[in-house]
Design an enzyme around this catalytic site. Structure first.
Site, mmCIF file in Angstrom:
data_model
loop_
_atom_site.group_PDB
_atom_site.id
_atom_site.type_symbol
_atom_site.label_atom_id
_atom_site.label_comp_id
_atom_site.label_asym_id
_atom_site.label_seq_id
_atom_site.Cartn_x
_atom_site.Cartn_y
_atom_site.Cartn_z
ATOM 1 N N HIS A 80 1.895 -6.131 -1.537
ATOM 2 C CA HIS A 80 2.458 -7.250 -2.282
ATOM 3 C C HIS A 80 1.674 -8.530 -1.988
ATOM 4 O O HIS A 80 1.312 -9.273 -2.909
ATOM 5 C CB HIS A 80 3.928 -7.419 -1.888
ATOM 6 C CG HIS A 80 4.597 -8.592 -2.533
ATOM 7 N ND1 HIS A 80 5.520 -8.463 -3.541
ATOM 8 C CD2 HIS A 80 4.474 -9.920 -2.301
ATOM 9 C CE1 HIS A 80 5.943 -9.675 -3.906
ATOM 10 N NE2 HIS A 80 5.321 -10.567 -3.161
ATOM 11 N N GLU A 81 1.410 -8.775 -0.718
ATOM 12 C CA GLU A 81 0.668 -9.979 -0.331
ATOM 13 C C GLU A 81 -0.754 -9.952 -0.876
ATOM 14 O O GLU A 81 -1.274 -10.965 -1.352
ATOM 15 C CB GLU A 81 0.657 -10.114 1.197
ATOM 16 C CG GLU A 81 2.018 -10.379 1.808
ATOM 17 C CD GLU A 81 2.666 -11.636 1.236
ATOM 18 O OE1 GLU A 81 1.945 -12.620 0.983
ATOM 19 O OE2 GLU A 81 3.887 -11.627 1.037
#
Length: 257
Positions: free
Chosen positions: A130-131
């Site tokens: 996600h990051e």
């Protein structure tokens, strides 16, 4: 993602734990309400400021050495993950009590030991994906620039040259506070969720881990009533919907827990 820190993203929480320190968001940050100056920044200037910021963050937070079990675990999980969209990636672990992770525009990904304590490998990899998604989509760059213009440079003269003046400790602390208060849009978060989902699949993992990681964060929020957890978590009111979305997508793709 679960960002509130922005750069981060993602899971900003403050909980009790056995780690040795609390995340240092900066010192002497004042006047965040002032109007930002109309400063134009080149990509070269932005890169210089991002480097200065991440170097400052690494200096003011306990970075674990390569020999530490947390670091060994993270290295194993991210083996072969060297770049995204031409941006080189680098990973470090902060030994702090906050449950969080964030990624900078330059590809610097920082994972907090307390986050690693509550996530299994697949869930943690989903958070990292996600990051990385925020980096790939340039969300981190946009957020950093906005926070820079509304905090660290708000009292500085507009720069028209290619030379970047070094930020003071106070300005860097102010920048940290601005980043901690920044949020990604619903669209950006959903796109980063989708990136994390596909990221897990590409690594041969069950993408239902995205929903599982969100559930753990939601549970933490419930256990920390009237605490800073709830204050920070207020930036993610759509989390239940995001959990449902990830669950439904996994089910449609034939995945089960």
């Amino acid at each position: 993602m679960l960002r509130k820190f922005i750069i981060a993203a993602a899971l900003i929480f403050v909980t009790g734990g056995v780690c040795e320190a609390q995340f240092n968001l900066g010192k002497a940050a004042k006047g965040l309400g002032k109007v930002a100056q109309a400063v134009t920044l080149t990509d070269e200037q932005m890169s210089a400021y991002v480097k200065e910021y991440i170097d400052w963050m690494d200096k003011h937070n306990p970075v674990l050495p390569d020999t530490d079990p947390y670091v060994k675990r993270l290295k194993k999980l991210t083996e072969g993950l060297t770049s995204v969209e031409g941006i080189p990636l680098n990973f470090k672990v902060y030994n702090v009590i906050d449950v969080n992770a964030f990624a900078c525009a330059d590809g610097s990904v920082r994972v907090f030991s307390s986050l690693m304590d509550i996530m299994d490998d697949d869930e943690l990899l989903g958070v990292i994906g996600h990051e990385v998604g925020h980096v790939a989509h340039h969300d981190s760059k946009k957020a950093f620039k906005q926070s820079l213009l509304t905090s660290a440079l708000k009292d500085a003269a507009a720069s028209s040259s290619s030379k970047v003046a070094a930020l003071t400790d106070t300005q860097l602390g102010s920048l940290s506070e601005a980043l901690a208060s920044a949020t990604y849009s619903k669209k950006q978060e959903n796109e980063a969720d989708a990136y994390g989902y596909e990221f897990l699949k590409s690594h041969g993992k069950n993408p239902i881990a995205m929903a599982k990681s969100f559930r753990k964060l939601q549970q933490l929020q419930g256990e920390q009533k009237n605490s800073k957890v709830n204050q920070l978590f207020s930036s993610h009111p759509e989390l239940p919907a995001r959990i449902k979305k990830m669950e439904e997508r996994a089910k449609k793709d034939g995945y089960t827990e």
